[in-house]
Design a protein around this motif. Structure first.
Motif, short mmCIF file in Angstrom:
data_model
loop_
_atom_site.label_atom_id
_atom_site.label_comp_id
_atom_site.label_asym_id
_atom_site.label_seq_id
_atom_site.Cartn_x
_atom_site.Cartn_y
_atom_site.Cartn_z
N TRP A 128 0.82 -1.21 0.00
CA TRP A 128 0.00 0.00 0.00
C TRP A 128 0.86 1.27 0.00
O TRP A 128 0.37 2.35 0.28
N GLY A 129 2.13 1.14 -0.28
CA GLY A 129 3.01 2.30 -0.29
C GLY A 129 4.20 2.09 0.62
O GLY A 129 4.41 1.00 1.14
N PRO A 130 4.97 3.13 0.84
CA PRO A 130 6.23 2.99 1.57
C PRO A 130 6.09 2.90 3.09
O PRO A 130 7.03 2.49 3.77
N VAL A 131 4.95 3.28 3.65
CA VAL A 131 4.79 3.25 5.10
C VAL A 131 4.57 1.81 5.54
O VAL A 131 3.64 1.15 5.07
N PRO A 132 5.42 1.30 6.42
CA PRO A 132 5.28 -0.11 6.84
C PRO A 132 4.10 -0.34 7.78
O PRO A 132 3.71 0.54 8.55
N MET A 133 3.56 -1.53 7.71
CA MET A 133 2.57 -2.01 8.69
C MET A 133 3.38 -2.57 9.84
O MET A 133 4.19 -3.48 9.65
N THR A 134 3.19 -2.01 11.02
CA THR A 134 3.96 -2.49 12.16
C THR A 134 3.47 -3.86 12.60
O THR A 134 2.28 -4.17 12.47
N PRO A 135 4.36 -4.71 13.08
CA PRO A 135 3.94 -6.03 13.56
C PRO A 135 3.12 -5.92 14.85
O PRO A 135 3.28 -4.97 15.61
N ASN A 136 2.26 -6.88 15.04
CA ASN A 136 1.41 -6.94 16.23
C ASN A 136 1.49 -8.32 16.85
O ASN A 136 0.48 -9.04 16.92
N PRO A 137 2.67 -8.72 17.32
CA PRO A 137 2.84 -10.10 17.80
C PRO A 137 2.04 -10.42 19.06
O PRO A 137 1.77 -11.58 19.33
N ALA A 138 1.65 -9.41 19.83
CA ALA A 138 0.92 -9.67 21.07
C ALA A 138 -0.59 -9.82 20.86
O ALA A 138 -1.29 -10.26 21.77
N LEU A 139 -1.08 -9.48 19.67
CA LEU A 139 -2.52 -9.64 19.40
C LEU A 139 -2.89 -11.11 19.39
O LEU A 139 -2.23 -11.91 18.73
N PRO A 140 -3.93 -11.48 20.10
CA PRO A 140 -4.36 -12.89 20.08
C PRO A 140 -4.78 -13.30 18.67
O PRO A 140 -5.44 -12.53 17.96
N ASP A 141 -4.41 -14.50 18.27
CA ASP A 141 -4.73 -14.99 16.93
C ASP A 141 -6.23 -14.96 16.67
O ASP A 141 -6.67 -14.64 15.56
#
Length: 106
Positions: A79-92
């Motif tokens: 979607w462009g150059p801005v990264p989507m930050t990871p969300n490892p703590a979000l419950p699956d």
């Protein structure tokens, strides 16, 4: 009698509309809870793409698992150059609900 039937029909229609709206509101509440709305909105680009734009782009594609991983691990470039930050703590389970909700917006 006609008035009673019309009132019953109106009440049934209102109850059906509320039942349909409840899951949308519930999953939007989940997006708020996990701070997703800091970067996304339902209908317009913010930092990241609008959820409706995501749904439109992937309509008819089997991408739920791919998008769930993108939410979990982050990403960049789609979607462009801005990264989507990871969300490892979000419950699956929450990620799955959010992705399912987003894809149903299209």
């Amino acid at each position: 009698m006609k008035l009673l039937i019309a009132a019953a029909a109106a009440a049934a229609a209102a109850a059906a509309a509320a039942a349909l709206a409840a899951p949308v509101n519930a999953d939007e509440a989940l997006a708020k809870k996990h701070n997703c709305l800091a970067c996304h909105t339902v209908d317009k680009k913010l930092v990241g793409p609008a959820y409706k734009d995501i749904a439109k782009k992937y309509k008819g594609q089997n991408v739920a698992a791919k998008l769930e991983q993108k939410v979990k691990k982050g990403g960049q470039g789609v979607w462009g150059p801005v990264p989507m930050t990871p969300n490892p703590a979000l419950p699956d389970a929450d990620i799955k609900k959010l992705v399912d909700w987003i894809l149903k917006l299209g």
